[in-house]
Scaffold this active site. Structure first.
Site, short mmCIF file in Angstrom:
data_model
loop_
_atom_site.label_atom_id
_atom_site.label_comp_id
_atom_site.label_asym_id
_atom_site.label_seq_id
_atom_site.Cartn_x
_atom_site.Cartn_y
_atom_site.Cartn_z
CB THR A 124 -0.94 0.03 1.21
OG1 THR A 124 -1.87 -1.05 1.10
CG2 THR A 124 -1.73 1.33 1.28
CG PHE B 268 0.10 4.77 3.58
CD1 PHE B 268 -1.14 4.72 4.21
CD2 PHE B 268 0.81 3.59 3.44
CE1 PHE B 268 -1.66 3.52 4.69
CE2 PHE B 268 0.30 2.39 3.92
CZ PHE B 268 -0.93 2.35 4.54
#
Length: 361
Positions: free
Chosen positions: A259, A261
């Protein structure tokens, strides 16, 4: 042999003393730098500089000769910088809570442990906390290698006056957590929608009949599962934090699940030589090839586009889309500045969201 071991420990003790002395010297110089900035007119009290920290971390990894990995060396240096920075005033960082989320792990990776982390219930609250000054920076998820974009983050970026100041990439390894002791006992699963998408194949194979309920965060899923029964998808840290059993580990469909960010704040980082720029735009309506014409200047100048996403414009009377574009380079580079000027002139709406250092590790 005992004498050889004793001598090795004596050498380690001597090195520990030197390391501690050098860290203290570094902390005092960091305080001196902060005072110099204040005398130069920087009265913000915020001495965090994303470009400077990215540069320090990259140099630390370049100097590394082992046996520690580059990432381990970078994490050690990050904690030293975090502790030194906190001597003036600990940074307040808003993140998607409650405690135990992957977003909190991203805060720790990027800022270290010497910050004040403020959990928020939703992504729009993180933006508001930073906009109102309740937090110095915010950390928001933007995309996952399996689940795709985080639409709420893109929607907020299109409207906010905040800037993207940095990025964090975090390997994501999901666990099935419960107060139960076996997978077979699970009839209900709680999770963030992204986590469901990232574990779809495993869930279809192992728990095809279990009901799935989407919640705001993985940590919230754990709290609900602990109270109501069933299971939650979250990380090992959440299991430790909330006293849950790990029924299965690494249930994500791809072991390389990652992921990305974004760090949001009010300041523009200076160029580092290894940067990303993010922009959002809309094309002219009823103009054939309008998007192609907007992208053409990037191709002509050999600028590497790394991401293009579209989102519908909220409240638009007719169907219209924002296009979010990431590319290599910094907006202050003369060549890129020229391209952006050309794109701005041809777009119906255009905004630079930020130019910031690429994630150093």
């Amino acid at each position: 042999m005992n004498n050889e071991l004793a001598q090795a420990r004596i050498r380690i003790d001597a090195l520990d003393e030197q390391i501690q002395t050098l860290i203290s010297q570094r902390a005092r110089i960091a305080q001196e730098v902060a005072h110099i900035k204040e005398r130069m007119g920087d009265s913000t009290g915020n001495h965090y500089r994303p470009s400077r920290e990215a540069e320090v971390l990259r140099r630390a990894m370049e100097r590394n000769t082992g046996p520690l990995t580059d990432e381990t060396v970078a994490r050690l240096m990050r904690e030293i910088m975090s502790a030194c920075l906190s001597l003036e005033s600990p940074l307040k960082i808003a993140y998607l809570g409650p405690e135990g989320t992957y977003t909190q792990a991203a805060v720790q990776k990027h800022f270290g442990d010497s910050v004040t982390a403020r959990p928020a219930a939703a992504i729009d609250e993180i933006f508001r906390d930073v906009e109102t000054g309740n937090a110095d920076y915010g950390v928001v998820p933007v995309e996952n290698s399996l689940g795709g974009i985080v639409s709420h983050t893109l929607d907020e970026l299109a409207q906010t006056t905040l800037r993207i100041c940095g990025e964090v990439t975090l390997p994501i390894h999901h666990c099935l957590l419960s107060t139960e002791t076996s997978v077979e006992a699970i009839r209900h699963i709680y999770s963030h929608q992204q986590s469901f998408a990232q574990c779809r194949k495993w869930l279809d194979a192992r728990l095809p009949r279990a009901e799935k309920e989407t919640v705001a965060s993985n940590a919230q899923a754990v709290l609900i599962a602990r109270e109501k029964g069933g299971a939650a998808i979250a990380g090992q840290q959440a299991a430790k934090l909330y006293g849950m059993n790990i029924l299965a580990s690494n249930i994500e469909d791809d072991p390389n699940n990652t992921t990305r960010f974004l760090i949001i704040g009010k300041h523009d980082p200076s160029p580092t030589g290894d940067d990303v720029t993010s922009v959002v735009l809309t094309a002219q309506r009823n103009t054939p090839g309008a998007l192609f014409k907007l992208l053409q200047p990037f191709a002509r100048e050999n600028i590497d586009l790394t991401r293009i996403e579209s989102r519908p414009v909220k409240g638009a009377a007719v169907r219209d889309y924002y296009f979010f574009i990431d590319f290599r380079g910094h907006a202050l580079d003369p060549r890129i500045e020229s391209v952006l000027g050309e794109v701005r002139a041809a777009a119906a709406y255009f905004k630079v969201l930020g130019s910031y250092p690429t994630a150093p590790f």
